[in-house]
Design an enzyme around this catalytic site. Structure first.
Site, PDB file in Angstrom:
ATOM      1  N   GLU A   1      70.391  25.465  94.903  1.00  0.00           N
ATOM      2  CA  GLU A   1      70.715  24.936  93.581  1.00  0.00           C
ATOM      3  C   GLU A   1      71.347  25.969  92.648  1.00  0.00           C
ATOM      4  OE1 GLU A   1      66.563  24.744  94.278  1.00  0.00           O
ATOM      5  OE2 GLU A   1      67.778  26.482  94.713  1.00  0.00           O
TER       6      GLU A   1
ATOM      7  N   ASP B   1      58.268  25.156  93.450  1.00  0.00           N
ATOM      8  CA  ASP B   1      57.432  26.251  92.965  1.00  0.00           C
ATOM      9  C   ASP B   1      56.525  25.819  91.816  1.00  0.00           C
ATOM     10  OD1 ASP B   1      58.857  27.672  94.797  1.00  0.00           O
ATOM     11  OD2 ASP B   1      60.094  28.737  93.348  1.00  0.00           O
TER      12      ASP B   1
ATOM     13  N   ASP C   1      65.490  28.063 101.618  1.00  0.00           N
ATOM     14  CA  ASP C   1      65.258  28.096 100.170  1.00  0.00           C
ATOM     15  C   ASP C   1      66.575  27.982  99.391  1.00  0.00           C
ATOM     16  OD1 ASP C   1      63.690  28.212  97.928  1.00  0.00           O
ATOM     17  OD2 ASP C   1      63.103  30.305  98.166  1.00  0.00           O
TER      18      ASP C   1
END
Length: 670
Positions: A398, A462, A395
């Site tokens: 960024e 998401d 995950d």
């Protein structure tokens, strides 16, 4: 064909492959340089970015000299920009350089036909075709809502800049593909903007004075995708277990395995159990989050080693979760701190702490080779692969702050976009170190140019648990198609979506439609979302569970076809999910982003609009067979019934897999 320069009395034209790409004139320059400084704010991976431009210099003087073009401003002749040309298969390279490092902004106008369509830009969520809009390239949280006109987006914007917009994405990439069968890539990690708001003009803004502009051309769009895949890297084939059954996501601690057995007893084809919470839980106002210390939490899963071994005997893999940050209250943070493996504050030698919303975490500095190797071996190798994990969600990536101090001394404004690629490499290196490149896998949402060479599988991030235009179920199709054109062969999504906030919760209709969509992706994986207790799950009702079991079997039956597509991807770089225009070069198909080709032999048109029991489906040339009824369809737009469990799917009548498709029809058409 090499670049060719045609000098004019008041400027020059630059041609590539006999196509004019730049037309520079003293009065209307195609190239400007300048000096600017960023005005930037970050809140938990969400960014507000503005530019304070101090100088914008028109390059109104020019000369051709020794195979390059020199440009300068009549009033500042000491500041010289050069255009240099290089041929390096598979691309031609136009190099922009400036003699004065104080100049850190470049504006460039490329020419194009007014009829050209453009796609790409990384993993775009809202628009497949890019024409008519601006697209900044900056990896970030995509936002919640992503539509400035909605109350949800406005609420999230007021709370930490978290609403997003049509262009915000975990995975931007300054590469675009033209319907004229060429592609352009900016080889830079600097903040950049693609401006397609004006027909006949491709505007480029880049926060760097030294940029390579790479051009690719091919005889066909599929051949162009292959060239881009050659340039950015190929993914290994997905392992058999990842494509031959569903991966069930549960995060319920000691109750997980009882729930898993209930789901398995439904007759679902299951090849993986994914438990994010294998590392423990931290409850926050956002919802149930994880404890970011990347190792088995025995209190939450006391018998996990034995349970992983038991699953393996049944052909079921165990998957977990990891990200590149370490919670400051975890043991691994202290280990990294002791080895000086963490990024630092700019004003001291203290480790930089990132606020992730009610807890802080340190940044493992991947510009330090020792730190990258430590994470790959000590965490992913020892704590995950050696422990028995066969896959994981890798995950984030960024969130790198723009005010950290890095080991290699690089500018964090440019390191920010490179970070997802460094993170992907750490994961790929860990798998390779254990000899498991073709057996274990991981999936990422973050990316930038070159992530293709390291990340074996994307996921769409998401999404909200709804049908909204800019943040709902439909965006996962756009994400797959846009990223696939740039050499990302494999893509999937969280079945059911993820984000549930401010009263947005899953409906039974959404769950049914997402199950249908997920069955026709390379990997079928469910997710409980950020607030599992508030939302429907696979085992919330007999109807949902029965539907999931049925469609997981459809997904499993497609495995031979998907394996062939994986082999094709390894050979050619072609993605499994493809826009229709990739094989049918017709302007009528340029804007279609709600259906896709699954390989060359299948059309998938999921229902992604609330309240629909049928939908229009565009059928290109050829004879196509409705998967569920066996009825033949020809070219045109057809209204197709779409009950749950029978999303509109068509297969080529002359496919080499016609017998496989017919067997699926016989088994699942009732």
């Amino acid at each position: 064909m090499p670049f060719r320069v045609i000098m004019q009395s008041d400027g020059f034209d630059l041609l590539h492959d006999d196509k004019c790409i730049l037309s520079h004139r003293a009065g209307t320059p195609a190239i400007r340089i300048g000096i600017g400084s960023p005005d930037l704010e970050m809140v938990r991976g969400n960014f507000r970015i503005d530019d304070i431009v101090e100088t914008r210099l028109k390059l109104d003087c020019f000369a051709q000299d020794d195979g390059c073009i020199r440009l300068w401003n009549a009033n500042q002749p000491d500041v010289v920009a050069t255009l240099q040309f290089e041929e390096k298969a598979p691309q031609s390279i136009l190099k922009f350089r400036c003699s004065d490092p104080a100049f850190n902004r470049l504006w460039l106008d490329m020419q194009c036909a007014t009829t050209e369509a453009f796609w790409g830009g990384g993993e775009q969520m809202s628009y497949l075709r890019l024409n008519g809009r601006r697209f900044p390239f900056w990896t970030s949280e995509p936002g919640v809502g992503r539509d400035k006109s909605t109350a949800l987006t406005q609420t999230m914007d007021a709370d930490g800049l978290a609403g997003g917009d049509y262009w915000t994405t975990n995975y931007p990439q300054p590469t675009w593909v033209s319907s004229a069968r060429y592609a352009v890539h900016l080889e830079t990690a600097a903040y950049a903007v693609l401006d397609l708001t004006e027909a006949g003009r491709v505007g480029i803004e880049c926060w760097s004075e030294n940029v390579d502009l790479e051009l690719f051309d091919a005889a066909s769009l599929p051949a162009l995708v292959t060239k881009l895949s050659d340039r950015f890297g190929r993914q290994p084939p997905l392992p058999d277990w990842a494509i031959s059954g569903a991966i069930v996501g549960l995060k319920d601690g000691v109750d997980t395995f009882d729930r898993f057995e209930t789901i398995a007893a439904s007759g679902a084809a299951i090849t993986g159990l994914w438990c994010e919470d294998w590392v423990g839980i931290r409850q926050t106002s956002f919802g149930k989050r994880l404890f970011w210390d990347w190792k088995w939490n025995a209190a939450r899963y006391p018998e996990l080693p034995d349970q992983i071994a038991s699953l393996a005997k049944r052909g079921i893999r165990f998957l977990g979760y990891v990200n590149p940050y370490l919670a400051v209250d975890g043991a691994l943070y202290q280990e990294a701190l002791a080895h000086n493996y963490l990024a630092l504050r700019q004003d001291s030698n203290d480790a930089y702490a990132v606020d992730f919303g009610e807890f802080d975490a340190g940044v493992v500095d991947f510009t330090n080779p020792d730190a990258a190797n430590w994470f790959a071996d000590r965490i992913i190798g020892q704590e995950m692969l050696d422990f028995g994990l066969s896959g994981w969600m890798a995950d984030f990536g960024e969130y790198l702050p723009t005010d950290v101090r890095l080991f290699d001394g690089s500018d964090p404004m440019e390191a920010h976009n490179r970070w997802p690629v460094l993170w992907a490499k750490v994961n790929a290196d860990a798998i390779a170190s254990r000899g498991k490149t073709h057996d274990a896998t991981f999936f990422m949402r973050a990316g930038f140019s070159g992530v293709q060479g390291h990340c074996p599988l994307l996921w769409a991030g998401d999404q909200c648990v709804d049908f909204t235009r800019h943040d709902g179920i439909n965006t996962v199709i756009t994400a797959a198609l846009s990223s696939g054109l740039l050499g990302n062969a494999y893509h999937h999504s969280d079945l059911g979506g993820y984000t549930s906030l401010h009263g947005v919760v899953r409906t039974a209709e959404l769950m049914h439609r997402w199950i249908d969509l997920a069955a026709f992706a390379p990997v079928m994986r469910s997710h409980e979302g950020n607030r599992p207790a508030d939302n429907l799950q696979l085992d919330s009702s007999p109807e949902i569970l029965s539907h999931f079991a049925r469609m997981s079997q459809v997904h499993a039956q497609l495995a031979p076809y998907v394996r062939a597509l994986c082999n094709e991807a390894v050979a050619t770089g072609l993605p499994l999910q493809r826009p229709i225009f990739l094989h049918y070069d017709d302007p009528a198909y340029f804007d279609i982003q709600d259906q896709y080709l699954y390989g060359a032999d299948m059309i998938v048109a999921p229902v992604i609009t609330e309240g629909q029991d049928s939908r229009p489906v565009v059928i290109p040339d050829g004879d196509w067979i409705h998967l569920w009824s066996g009825k033949a369809y020809g070219k045109g737009t057809h209204d197709i019934a779409a009950p749950h469990g029978q999303p509109p799917v068509f297969t080529r009548a002359d496919s080499a897999y016609a017998d496989l498709f017919a067997a699926i029809r016989r088994a699942f058409s009732a």
